[in-house]
Write an enzyme that holds these catalytic residues in place. Structure first.
Site, PDB file in Angstrom:
ATOM      1  N   ARG A 269      32.535 -26.442  99.972  1.00  0.00           N
ATOM      2  CA  ARG A 269      33.900 -26.660  99.463  1.00  0.00           C
ATOM      3  C   ARG A 269      34.267 -28.139  99.478  1.00  0.00           C
ATOM      4  O   ARG A 269      34.887 -28.637  98.545  1.00  0.00           O
ATOM      5  CB  ARG A 269      34.918 -25.854 100.268  1.00  0.00           C
ATOM      6  CG  ARG A 269      34.833 -24.379  99.991  1.00  0.00           C
ATOM      7  CD  ARG A 269      35.903 -23.592 100.717  1.00  0.00           C
ATOM      8  NE  ARG A 269      35.699 -23.622 102.153  1.00  0.00           N
ATOM      9  CZ  ARG A 269      36.664 -23.812 103.044  1.00  0.00           C
ATOM     10  NH1 ARG A 269      37.909 -23.996 102.672  1.00  0.00           N
ATOM     11  NH2 ARG A 269      36.391 -23.806 104.321  1.00  0.00           N
TER      12      ARG A 269
ATOM     13  N   ASP B  33      38.978 -24.169  97.402  1.00  0.00           N
ATOM     14  CA  ASP B  33      38.341 -23.008  96.780  1.00  0.00           C
ATOM     15  C   ASP B  33      39.355 -22.284  95.905  1.00  0.00           C
ATOM     16  O   ASP B  33      40.512 -22.692  95.796  1.00  0.00           O
ATOM     17  CB  ASP B  33      37.697 -22.084  97.817  1.00  0.00           C
ATOM     18  CG  ASP B  33      38.698 -21.448  98.769  1.00  0.00           C
ATOM     19  OD1 ASP B  33      39.887 -21.312  98.432  1.00  0.00           O
ATOM     20  OD2 ASP B  33      38.288 -21.081  99.885  1.00  0.00           O
TER      21      ASP B  33
ATOM     22  N   TYR C 120      22.079 -23.598  99.226  1.00  0.00           N
ATOM     23  CA  TYR C 120      23.250 -22.900  98.695  1.00  0.00           C
ATOM     24  C   TYR C 120      23.160 -22.850  97.176  1.00  0.00           C
ATOM     25  O   TYR C 120      22.704 -23.810  96.543  1.00  0.00           O
ATOM     26  CB  TYR C 120      24.544 -23.648  99.055  1.00  0.00           C
ATOM     27  CG  TYR C 120      24.863 -23.687 100.516  1.00  0.00           C
ATOM     28  CD1 TYR C 120      25.477 -22.600 101.139  1.00  0.00           C
ATOM     29  CD2 TYR C 120      24.585 -24.808 101.290  1.00  0.00           C
ATOM     30  CE1 TYR C 120      25.785 -22.634 102.486  1.00  0.00           C
ATOM     31  CE2 TYR C 120      24.885 -24.842 102.641  1.00  0.00           C
ATOM     32  CZ  TYR C 120      25.488 -23.756 103.229  1.00  0.00           C
ATOM     33  OH  TYR C 120      25.788 -23.784 104.567  1.00  0.00           O
TER      34      TYR C 120
ATOM     35  N   ASP D 127      31.847 -19.047 104.794  1.00  0.00           N
ATOM     36  CA  ASP D 127      33.203 -18.729 104.367  1.00  0.00           C
ATOM     37  C   ASP D 127      33.305 -17.270 103.956  1.00  0.00           C
ATOM     38  O   ASP D 127      32.325 -16.689 103.479  1.00  0.00           O
ATOM     39  CB  ASP D 127      33.588 -19.589 103.159  1.00  0.00           C
ATOM     40  CG  ASP D 127      33.884 -21.031 103.528  1.00  0.00           C
ATOM     41  OD1 ASP D 127      34.133 -21.300 104.719  1.00  0.00           O
ATOM     42  OD2 ASP D 127      33.879 -21.884 102.629  1.00  0.00           O
TER      43      ASP D 127
END
Length: 182
Positions: A173, A80, A66, A37
């Site tokens: 997300r 988000d 992540y 993203d």
């Protein structure tokens, strides 16, 4: 120049912008091994020239890690902080409740990618259709969560920082949204 390139993508750039940059400087075909993203920074794996064919072999069955910061108590249309806030919730679980909830996400889970994502719908990225107000339906996918580690929980600001070890195809997300729902 041909090969696999490991590029540290900064926040604010799309994966496609990085690919286009490498196409311009190499004058070769360039592909990437998974979209990050624009709000994310991290490793973007690029294949240049004939190595674009190697990306799927290289990334098949790969694990990704992540570090995610999740602000609890808010729901946005994009999942988000850039999205439109759709709902808020003042009732936030304590750390022990969060630990129990996170256990539900370990192993093979079904996850629906966000509509504001690069997934192609009839050849077009879903986010482009969503921005035009076109309703899109994205199917759930199976992904695997190998490990979840709580790095920090700022109870005053309701920010949960996690380290996630996951399979390819995982959306942080969507995970944040699903965690909030639980």
């Amino acid at each position: 120049m041909e090969g696999l390139v490991l590029f540290n993508k900064p926040k604010g750039y799309t994966s496609n912008q990085i690919v286009e940059y490498f196409k311009k400087i190499t004058n070769k075909k360039v592909g990437h091994g998974g979209t990050l993203d624009p709000l994310a920074s991290g490793l973007l794996i690029l294949g240049i020239g004939e190595f674009t064919k190697e990306l799927s072999n290289f990334l098949k069955n790969s694990k990704k890690t992540y570090i995610a910061e999740i602000k609890l108590g808010y729901v946005s249309d994009t999942y988000d902080k850039e999205g439109k806030i759709l709902a808020t919730n003042k009732l936030i679980p304590n750390i022990d409740e969060i630990k129990k909830i996170l256990e539900n996400f370990k192993g093979v889970i079904r996850q629906k990618p966000p509509i504001f994502s690069a997934i192609k719908i009839k050849g077009k990225p879903a986010y482009k259709l969503a921005r035009k107000g076109i309703k899109v339906e994205i199917s759930e996918k199976e992904v695997e969560v190998y490990n979840i580690e709580i790095l920090n929980y700022d109870e005053n600001n309701k920010i949960l920082k996690l380290k996630l070890e996951v399979s390819s195809g995982f959306y942080v997300r969507s995970f944040a949204n699903d965690l909030g729902e639980k």
